[in-house]
Design an enzyme around this catalytic site. Structure first.
Site, short mmCIF file in Angstrom:
data_model
loop_
_atom_site.label_atom_id
_atom_site.label_comp_id
_atom_site.label_asym_id
_atom_site.label_seq_id
_atom_site.Cartn_x
_atom_site.Cartn_y
_atom_site.Cartn_z
N HIS A 1 0.83 -1.21 0.00
CA HIS A 1 0.00 0.00 0.00
C HIS A 1 0.87 1.26 0.00
O HIS A 1 1.35 1.66 1.05
CB HIS A 1 -0.91 0.01 1.23
CG HIS A 1 -2.04 -0.96 1.13
ND1 HIS A 1 -3.23 -0.64 0.52
CD2 HIS A 1 -2.15 -2.24 1.51
CE1 HIS A 1 -4.04 -1.69 0.55
NE2 HIS A 1 -3.41 -2.67 1.15
N GLU B 1 -0.14 4.20 -0.25
CA GLU B 1 -0.87 5.36 0.27
C GLU B 1 -0.76 5.53 1.77
O GLU B 1 -1.09 6.58 2.31
CB GLU B 1 -2.35 5.27 -0.15
CG GLU B 1 -3.17 4.16 0.52
CD GLU B 1 -3.08 2.80 -0.20
OE1 GLU B 1 -2.02 2.51 -0.78
OE2 GLU B 1 -4.05 2.04 -0.13
#
Ligand code: XMP
Length: 518
Positions: free
Chosen positions: A175, A177
């Site tokens: 991930h 983000e």
């Protein structure tokens, strides 16, 4: 909207919103849409310059699990798949995904695959040879789709990052983000730059566009706006006023549950400094009467919420001939969530905006902040010239001091609470701590304790000081004040506020506590 647009397809990850936040920080305009609303026609209409497929809780090996609209891969634009998004890409583009491999969660280190260290998607990364990333996946890709190659690997995830540079498709198992992938933002930046985004999403440009849109929507109509004294409604009001001038009237419902000097501040700023037509509806008597004898926290909220709408409606009707209601609704409130439905924010907002009123009064909504996150609203506020001290104010709940006064709310208790709160905030400002704290306030407890003051006995209220750090109010830690600060503040409160003879400090984090006491 003239900006380049990036489409985020949400497959239900808990952290999809973070993708949008990271991109907005990079001055890239993006919107999140749930997968089931994104079909081919939608993609054509939206005309994205790039697409990101989010993570999600499902498994592509499960029959009937979500897929991406085929138009996304046919549009000729770059696509980035994250976690579940990676599996969707492999599954739909001719690769293979298998379930049942051991799940991998947590910290991992990715290195570039041989020959890929200089890929432009990695510009500025791998300075130390490897990048720390946050993994969270169960299934894994076992055969790459045609055109794809491995561009980054980690010990537990040989296909940590794969790509088809010709089509500009990339997919990651981790991930980028989240905060725990320290350089994830750089990866997203590289992706958007490769897609041709120039970072044209600035507050200056947004302000002008928003003003143009408000003018187009309102025409020569009239607008009312409920001011709460908070940042969102204030920024919305100033923006609408810039667009249509005195055809905006603000209604400030003063429920008598505000902090010391707050009502005067709101009136001073809007009526006097900004010259915005403002109705100051001092309805504290009505609110306090309705709250008499009410001790249950939910009953308090409901009472205040109901009366708020009633009072707002009366004053709005008195303005006459109004067609629009302006509200400071933010983007997190309108994102239709795929997974966990709602967050606390959904319930939190319901009482203090004027729910149900637009339909009842036949008003159309103007919501100029609908596309913005909280930090962007602050930036817009600065752009509009609102004072920094106002924009940086701690959040304040709609039901105000009523929920900081456990038990029955009385004028006497409110007065004591206001005084104590003012001393506490003054202390925090004097010590230069205000901006390091998310929220700080006093709670007046429905308890009296015995004390000794001078030669006499006192029997007065106990108060609790609360101060927390937080990013979004969803979780919070208590603020670690130095002991000297606490003792100095306790001394000042007991000395300066009649009615309090004991001060405590609340050291509960959220969870398990909440920020407010009620
Ligand atoms: P809790 O107490 O739920 O608060 O941890 C999280 C954040 O929300 C604010 N809050 C409210 N805001 N109306 C609001 O507008 C409400 O009824 C309300 N209740 C809590 C709280 O101040 C904190 O910032």
């Amino acid at each position: 909207m003239q900006h380049d647009r990036l489409l985020i397809v949400d497959f239900g990850s808990q952290v999809t919103q973070l993708i949008a936040r990271r991109l907005r920080e990079l001055s890239v305009y993006c919107e999140i849409h749930p997968f089931h609303t994104v079909d081919d026609a939608f993609v054509t209409r939206f005309a994205p310059k790039a697409v990101i497929l989010s993570g999600g809780p499902d498994s592509v090996t499960r029959p009937g699990s979500p897929r991406a609209a085929p138009a996304i891969f046919a549009a000729g634009v770059p696509v980035l798949g994250i976690c579940y998004g990676q599996q969707v890409m492999m599954d739909q583009l001719g690769g293979r995904v298998e379930a049942g491999h051991h799940a991998e969660f947590g910290r991992a280190f990715v290195t570039p695959a041989p020959g890929h260290a200089d890929d432009s998607i990695f510009a500025g990364l791998f300075q130390s040879g490897r990048e720390e990333v946050w993994m969270s996946h169960g299934d894994r890709v076992t055969r790459l789709a045609p055109g794809f190659e491995v561009v980054g690997t980690s010990p537990g995830a040989p296909l940590a990052m794969i790509g088809d540079p010709v089509r500009r498709f990339w997919a990651v198992q981790f991930h980028p983000e989240v905060h725990h992938t320290p350089n994830g933002r750089k990866l997203l930046e590289n992706f958007t730059r490769l897609a041709g985004f120039t970072g044209d999403w600035t507050m200056g440009a947004y302000r002008d566009e928003a003003i143009a849109r408000i003018r187009a929507r309102v025409g020569d109509g009239k607008v009312i706006c409920g001011l709460s004294g908070g940042v969102d409604s204030s920024v919305a009001a100033v923006l609408v006023h810039e667009a249509i001038g005195d055809r905006l009237t603000c209604v400030f419902v003063d429920h008598g549950l505000l902090r010391e000097g707050e009502a005067a501040q709101v009136v001073g700023m809007f009526r006097d400094a900004y010259n915005i037509p403002l109705i100051h509806a001092d309805e504290s008597g009505r609110f306090l009467a309705a709250l008499a004898g009410v001790t249950d926290p939910e009953a308090k909220r409901k009472t205040i919420g109901r009366l708020f709408v009633e009072v707002f409606e009366e004053h709005a009707r008195a303005v006459g001939d109004v067609q629009f209601l302006a509200q400071g609704t933010l983007y997190p409130d309108v994102i239709e969530s795929v997974s966990v439905s709602g967050g606390p924010s959904v319930t939190i907002k319901s009482h203090h905006n004027v729910g149900g009123l637009p339909e009842k009064m036949g008003l159309h909504l103007v919501e100029p902040l609908r596309e913005l996150f909280k930090d962007e609203v602050r930036a817009l506020g600065r752009e509009l010239g609102l004072p920094a001290s106002f924009i940086g104010r701690h959040p304040f709940p709609g039901p105000g001091l009523a929920i900081r006064c456990p038990g029955e709310v009385t004028p006497e208790k409110l007065e004591i609470l206001r005084r104590a709160d003012a001393v506490y905030i003054d202390q925090i400002r004097r010590h230069g701590l205000y901006d390091a704290i998310w929220q700080a306030f006093v709670v007046l407890l429905p308890v009296r304790s015995v004390g000794v003051m001078g030669d006499g006995r006192s029997y007065d209220y106990v108060c609790a000081l609360r101060a927390v750090t937080s990013v979004d109010g969803m979780t919070a830690d208590y603020f670690p004040f130095p002991h000297e600060f606490l003792s100095e503040t306790a001394t000042r409160i007991v000395g300066e506020v009649r009615g309090i003879n004991r001060v405590t400090y609340d050291i509960t984090s959220k969870p398990p506590g909440t920020i407010e006491w009620e």
